[in-house]
Design a protein around this motif. Structure first.
Motif, PDB file in Angstrom:
ATOM      1  N   LYS A  26      19.732 -25.184  41.124  1.00 11.88           N
ATOM      2  CA  LYS A  26      18.527 -24.713  41.827  1.00 11.88           C
ATOM      3  C   LYS A  26      18.074 -23.364  41.286  1.00 11.88           C
ATOM      4  CE  LYS A  26      21.258 -22.695  45.577  1.00 11.88           C
ATOM      5  NZ  LYS A  26      21.961 -22.999  46.825  1.00 11.88           N
ATOM      6  N   SER A 193      30.916 -21.716  44.625  1.00  6.05           N
ATOM      7  CA  SER A 193      31.484 -20.808  43.611  1.00  6.05           C
ATOM      8  C   SER A 193      32.631 -19.957  44.140  1.00  6.05           C
ATOM      9  CB  SER A 193      30.392 -19.897  43.044  1.00  6.05           C
ATOM     10  OG  SER A 193      29.536 -20.646  42.226  1.00  6.05           O
ATOM     11  N   ARG A 208      30.573 -28.095  44.758  1.00  5.75           N
ATOM     12  CA  ARG A 208      29.180 -27.790  44.416  1.00  5.75           C
ATOM     13  C   ARG A 208      29.122 -26.348  43.926  1.00  5.75           C
ATOM     14  NH1 ARG A 208      29.208 -29.302  49.951  1.00  5.75           N
ATOM     15  NH2 ARG A 208      28.632 -27.141  50.334  1.00  5.75           N
ATOM     16  N   GLY A 210      27.334 -23.364  41.666  1.00  2.46           N
ATOM     17  CA  GLY A 210      26.108 -22.915  41.015  1.00  2.46           C
ATOM     18  C   GLY A 210      26.310 -21.653  40.204  1.00  2.46           C
ATOM     19  N   SER A 211      26.402 -20.522  40.907  1.00  2.00           N
ATOM     20  CA  SER A 211      26.386 -19.224  40.223  1.00  2.00           C
ATOM     21  C   SER A 211      27.556 -19.033  39.258  1.00  2.00           C
ATOM     22  CB  SER A 211      26.305 -18.083  41.241  1.00  2.00           C
ATOM     23  OG  SER A 211      27.152 -18.311  42.327  1.00  2.00           O
ATOM     24  N   ARG A 217      21.582 -16.171  40.986  1.00  2.00           N
ATOM     25  CA  ARG A 217      20.206 -16.654  41.096  1.00  2.00           C
ATOM     26  C   ARG A 217      19.267 -15.512  41.430  1.00  2.00           C
ATOM     27  NH1 ARG A 217      23.314 -20.730  43.131  1.00  2.00           N
ATOM     28  NH2 ARG A 217      23.448 -19.678  45.125  1.00  2.00           N
TER      29      ARG A 217
HETATM   30  C1  LIG Z   1      23.311 -23.172  46.343  1.00  2.00           C
HETATM   31  C2  LIG Z   1      24.249 -24.143  46.919  1.00  2.00           C
HETATM   32  C3  LIG Z   1      25.550 -24.288  46.401  1.00  2.00           C
HETATM   33  C4  LIG Z   1      26.108 -23.461  45.256  1.00  2.00           C
HETATM   34  O1  LIG Z   1      26.269 -22.122  45.593  1.00  2.00           O
HETATM   35  P1  LIG Z   1      27.031 -21.109  44.587  1.00  2.00           P
HETATM   36  O2  LIG Z   1      27.594 -20.085  45.505  1.00  2.00           O
HETATM   37  O3  LIG Z   1      26.011 -20.582  43.665  1.00  2.00           O
HETATM   38  O4  LIG Z   1      28.076 -21.878  43.880  1.00  2.00           O
HETATM   39  C5  LIG Z   1      26.360 -25.261  46.970  1.00  2.00           C
HETATM   40  N1  LIG Z   1      25.937 -26.047  47.980  1.00  2.00           N
HETATM   41  C6  LIG Z   1      24.704 -25.943  48.487  1.00  2.00           C
HETATM   42  C7  LIG Z   1      24.299 -26.851  49.591  1.00  2.00           C
HETATM   43  C8  LIG Z   1      23.824 -24.992  47.986  1.00  2.00           C
HETATM   44  O5  LIG Z   1      22.594 -24.897  48.516  1.00  2.00           O
END
Ligand SMILES: *Cc1c(COP(=O)(O)O)cnc(C)c1O
Length: 220
Positions: A26, A193, A208, A210-211, A217
């Protein structure tokens, strides 16, 4: 190797076999996500339907797109042609709409039920009892274009390991109870993360992240 490639390799090496890594992309542009794609990664998660649709249109079609955010019923139709897994199903109404839109594309859409595990006040997710009622209901049997494959949880936004352990443990025990009734349940989506290793210790089968892959982000 790019940074993203290195981050992916490092995280994958830390995950036990059988745990799926969903790269949460995202806010990141296609050019950045393509670095992960070039490194061989195929499973990506987004939390906004329009953004996911735009990226799906641009990117190679073997990407598995996961919707991890809250889903508004009126937007289901946009992702129905391609979405691989919907993580945050929190009502029968939403499930019925996913079923209806999946039928139009002759698909069966895989779904997870979002269970509320955080102690902090959060708007989304069902109680364990509500999830059980949904799974046991006769109406569900009529929804032949959705397949409920497991549970998803969002822990409290905290560094408190004890708190996180409690919440992950709650999702795992809820999963175990429901799986006893519904042996086809196989996915526990928990961990991000900051806490994915702890989530895995508590039985997560899908993290899940992301960062830690793509960097912080910037929402501005
Ligand atoms: C953004 C998001 C993540 C990932 O978050 P990070 O801390 O960047 O790893 C996981 N799950 C959901 C539902 C998110 O919206």
């Amino acid at each position: 190797m790019s940074n993203i490639d290195q981050n992916l390799q490092k995280i994958k090496a830390s995950l036990p076999e059988g745990v799926t890594l969903v790269a949460i992309s995202k806010t990141k542009p296609v050019s950045t996500i393509m670095e992960a794609y070039q490194a061989g990664h195929r499973v990506f998660g987004e939390n906004k339907i329009q953004e996911m649709v735009a990226k799906w249109e641009e990117m190679p079609k073997d990407v598995k797109w996961h919707m991890v955010g809250h889903v508004q019923t009126n937007k289901v139709k946009y992702m129905a042609p391609f979405v691989n897994l919907v993580h945050a199903v929190d009502s029968f109404k939403l499930l019925k709409e996913i079923n209806k839109q999946a039928a139009k594309h002759d698909r069966v859409i895989r779904c997870l039920l979002q269970v509320k595990i955080a102690e902090e006040e959060s708007k989304f997710g069902m109680g364990a009892q509500e999830a059980e009622t949904l799974l046991q209901s006769d109406t569900l049997k009529e929804l032949t274009h959705v397949s409920i494959e497991g549970l998803m949880g969002m822990a409290t936004f905290t560094n408190d390991q004890e708190q996180l352990s409690k919440e992950f443990g709650f999702l795992k025990s809820t999963f175990d109870q429901l799986q006893a009734l519904h042996p086809s349940l196989c996915i526990i989506s928990m961990g991000m993360s900051g806490d994915y290793l702890l989530a895995v210790e508590h039985g997560s089968t899908m993290v899940r992240v992301g960062s830690s892959i793509f960097g912080e982000r910037n929402y501005s």
